[in-house]
Design a protein around this motif. Structure first.
Motif, PDB file in Angstrom:
ATOM      1  N   ASP A   2      -1.364 -14.144  -0.589  1.00  0.00           N
ATOM      2  CA  ASP A   2      -2.011 -13.464  -1.703  1.00  0.00           C
ATOM      3  C   ASP A   2      -0.936 -13.139  -2.728  1.00  0.00           C
ATOM      4  O   ASP A   2      -0.023 -12.353  -2.458  1.00  0.00           O
ATOM      5  CB  ASP A   2      -2.690 -12.181  -1.204  1.00  0.00           C
ATOM      6  N   LYS A   3      -1.025 -13.743  -3.917  1.00  0.00           N
ATOM      7  CA  LYS A   3       0.000 -13.593  -4.947  1.00  0.00           C
ATOM      8  C   LYS A   3       0.232 -12.143  -5.324  1.00  0.00           C
ATOM      9  O   LYS A   3       1.354 -11.733  -5.637  1.00  0.00           O
ATOM     10  CB  LYS A   3      -0.392 -14.402  -6.192  1.00  0.00           C
ATOM     11  N   GLU A   4      -0.835 -11.339  -5.328  1.00  0.00           N
ATOM     12  CA  GLU A   4      -0.735  -9.972  -5.827  1.00  0.00           C
ATOM     13  C   GLU A   4      -0.310  -8.962  -4.774  1.00  0.00           C
ATOM     14  O   GLU A   4      -0.171  -7.785  -5.062  1.00  0.00           O
ATOM     15  CB  GLU A   4      -2.092  -9.543  -6.408  1.00  0.00           C
ATOM     16  N   ARG A   5      -0.090  -9.418  -3.581  1.00  0.00           N
ATOM     17  CA  ARG A   5       0.137  -8.507  -2.470  1.00  0.00           C
ATOM     18  C   ARG A   5       1.607  -8.387  -2.110  1.00  0.00           C
ATOM     19  O   ARG A   5       2.355  -9.358  -2.167  1.00  0.00           O
ATOM     20  CB  ARG A   5      -0.643  -9.024  -1.267  1.00  0.00           C
ATOM     21  N   SER A   6       2.035  -7.178  -1.740  1.00  0.00           N
ATOM     22  CA  SER A   6       3.344  -6.993  -1.135  1.00  0.00           C
ATOM     23  C   SER A   6       3.159  -6.897   0.373  1.00  0.00           C
ATOM     24  O   SER A   6       2.342  -6.114   0.862  1.00  0.00           O
ATOM     25  CB  SER A   6       4.018  -5.716  -1.648  1.00  0.00           C
ATOM     26  N   TYR A   7       3.920  -7.695   1.095  1.00  0.00           N
ATOM     27  CA  TYR A   7       3.854  -7.681   2.552  1.00  0.00           C
ATOM     28  C   TYR A   7       4.975  -6.830   3.143  1.00  0.00           C
ATOM     29  O   TYR A   7       5.223  -6.856   4.340  1.00  0.00           O
ATOM     30  CB  TYR A   7       3.956  -9.112   3.088  1.00  0.00           C
ATOM     31  N   GLY A   8       5.650  -6.078   2.288  1.00  0.00           N
ATOM     32  CA  GLY A   8       6.828  -5.315   2.679  1.00  0.00           C
ATOM     33  C   GLY A   8       8.066  -6.035   2.198  1.00  0.00           C
ATOM     34  O   GLY A   8       8.087  -7.264   2.066  1.00  0.00           O
ATOM     35  N   ALA A   9       9.129  -5.284   1.891  1.00  0.00           N
ATOM     36  CA  ALA A   9      10.309  -5.844   1.228  1.00  0.00           C
ATOM     37  C   ALA A   9      10.912  -7.034   1.975  1.00  0.00           C
ATOM     38  O   ALA A   9      11.188  -8.080   1.384  1.00  0.00           O
ATOM     39  CB  ALA A   9      11.360  -4.747   1.037  1.00  0.00           C
ATOM     40  N   GLN A  10      11.112  -6.905   3.298  1.00  0.00           N
ATOM     41  CA  GLN A  10      11.771  -7.973   4.052  1.00  0.00           C
ATOM     42  C   GLN A  10      10.911  -9.232   4.113  1.00  0.00           C
ATOM     43  O   GLN A  10      11.412 -10.356   3.939  1.00  0.00           O
ATOM     44  CB  GLN A  10      12.102  -7.493   5.471  1.00  0.00           C
ATOM     45  N   ILE A  11       9.618  -9.079   4.336  1.00  0.00           N
ATOM     46  CA  ILE A  11       8.738 -10.250   4.415  1.00  0.00           C
ATOM     47  C   ILE A  11       8.567 -10.885   3.047  1.00  0.00           C
ATOM     48  O   ILE A  11       8.508 -12.119   2.926  1.00  0.00           O
ATOM     49  CB  ILE A  11       7.381  -9.863   5.026  1.00  0.00           C
ATOM     50  N   ASP A  12       8.505 -10.084   1.988  1.00  0.00           N
ATOM     51  CA  ASP A  12       8.422 -10.635   0.631  1.00  0.00           C
ATOM     52  C   ASP A  12       9.611 -11.545   0.332  1.00  0.00           C
ATOM     53  O   ASP A  12       9.476 -12.597  -0.297  1.00  0.00           O
ATOM     54  CB  ASP A  12       8.357  -9.515  -0.408  1.00  0.00           C
ATOM     55  N   ILE A  13      10.789 -11.150   0.796  1.00  0.00           N
ATOM     56  CA  ILE A  13      11.993 -11.984   0.607  1.00  0.00           C
ATOM     57  C   ILE A  13      11.855 -13.295   1.378  1.00  0.00           C
ATOM     58  O   ILE A  13      12.202 -14.376   0.866  1.00  0.00           O
ATOM     59  CB  ILE A  13      13.254 -11.220   1.057  1.00  0.00           C
ATOM     60  N   GLU A  14      11.347 -13.227   2.599  1.00  0.00           N
ATOM     61  CA  GLU A  14      11.153 -14.434   3.402  1.00  0.00           C
ATOM     62  C   GLU A  14      10.173 -15.396   2.714  1.00  0.00           C
ATOM     63  O   GLU A  14      10.400 -16.607   2.665  1.00  0.00           O
ATOM     64  CB  GLU A  14      10.629 -14.064   4.794  1.00  0.00           C
TER      65      GLU A  14
END
Length: 274
Positions: free
Chosen positions: A137-149
């Motif tokens: 989901d483009k608009e979603r943050s999955y949490g900082a570490q997962i967003d980086i992955e």
């Protein structure tokens, strides 16, 4: 659902000394469902703050963040915190609490793995090495570490859902093998499995950077007025935790198979607040 799910903007406008302060609430259709946790907690805030009016409108996370950049006194409901957001917003105490994210494999992808890894997977490495397509989901943050992955993944390894496209569509794509992997909260995946009457047993893996539970917050663009509002909301939420209203509101939306697990992480949640 968590930020995840589309979030909500609360635009605060003082219209006169005599009039109530007005919240213009931007939400997705799903979050406007009276049965949703988000809407239930928003209703709790509204009932406890009679000096504020709620006017509902629709917007997604991306538009919400743009409004916050160009408007005064803007808040976003059910937003996951990350470092850059914390520089721009005051975050309330948790508004919503979800069992943590897992990586769910499609029926086809599940058949490729005889057993689950003993330790959490490194998302970018796992998807790339196994040539999988992950739904995002483009608009979603999955949490900082997962967003980086996720940012490390090549375009051919991602199917990106944008705008107000249905979350249900992504669930259907997973069950139909049109994507190989989907990051989702356990309660959300379980709800769609029941709703879509799916009989497939999907494998799920723990992911590096995913916490046991994830919290969504009301986040207000930093200003003296916003800080006052957040303080009032925090008091409402704190009282809700103490009288179990927060727990009971969530429990009614959780399948019985996950109640024990949710109860365990809720006790952990309470212990971390003390």
């Amino acid at each position: 659902m968590v930020q995840g799910i589309l979030s909500v903007v609360l635009l605060i406008a003082s219209i006169s000394l005599q009039a109530n302060t007005e919240f213009v609430v931007y939400s997705s259709a799903a979050e406007n469902d009276p049965k949703s946790v988000e809407q239930s907690m928003c209703a709790l805030v509204a009932s406890a703050l009679p000096d504020y009016d709620l006017v509902q409108r629709f917007a997604g996370v991306e538009r919400s963040l743009k409004l916050a950049n160009h408007e005064q006194n803007v808040c976003i409901r059910n937003l996951v915190s990350n470092p850059w957001r914390e520089t721009e917003f005051y975050f309330s105490k948790p508004q919503t609490l979800f069992l943590g994210l897992k990586a769910y494999l499609s029926p086809r992808a599940s058949s490729l793995f005889s057993q689950s890894p003993q330790s959490p997977i490194s998302l970018a490495e796992f998807v790339t090495n196994n040539r999988l397509i992950i739904g995002i989901d483009k608009e979603r943050s999955y949490g900082a570490q997962i967003d980086i992955e996720i940012s490390k993944l090549a375009p051919q390894n991602k199917y990106v859902k944008e705008g107000l496209e249905s979350e249900e569509r992504m669930a259907k794509m997973l069950f139909a093998n049109r994507i190989d992997l989907w990051l989702e909260y356990q309660t959300v995946l379980n709800d769609y499995k029941i709703k879509l009457n799916e009989q497939h047993q999907l494998k799920s893996f723990a992911v590096d950077g995913a916490h046991d539970f994830v919290t969504g917050h009301i986040a207000c663009k930093k200003s003296p007025e916003a800080l006052k509002l957040i303080e009032k909301i925090n008091l409402i939420f704190s009282q809700s935790y103490e009288n179990k209203q927060f727990y009971l509101t969530h429990l009614q939306f959780i399948d019985s198979t996950l109640e024990a697990t949710f109860g365990e992480i809720y006790q952990q949640f309470l212990s971390e607040l003390r």
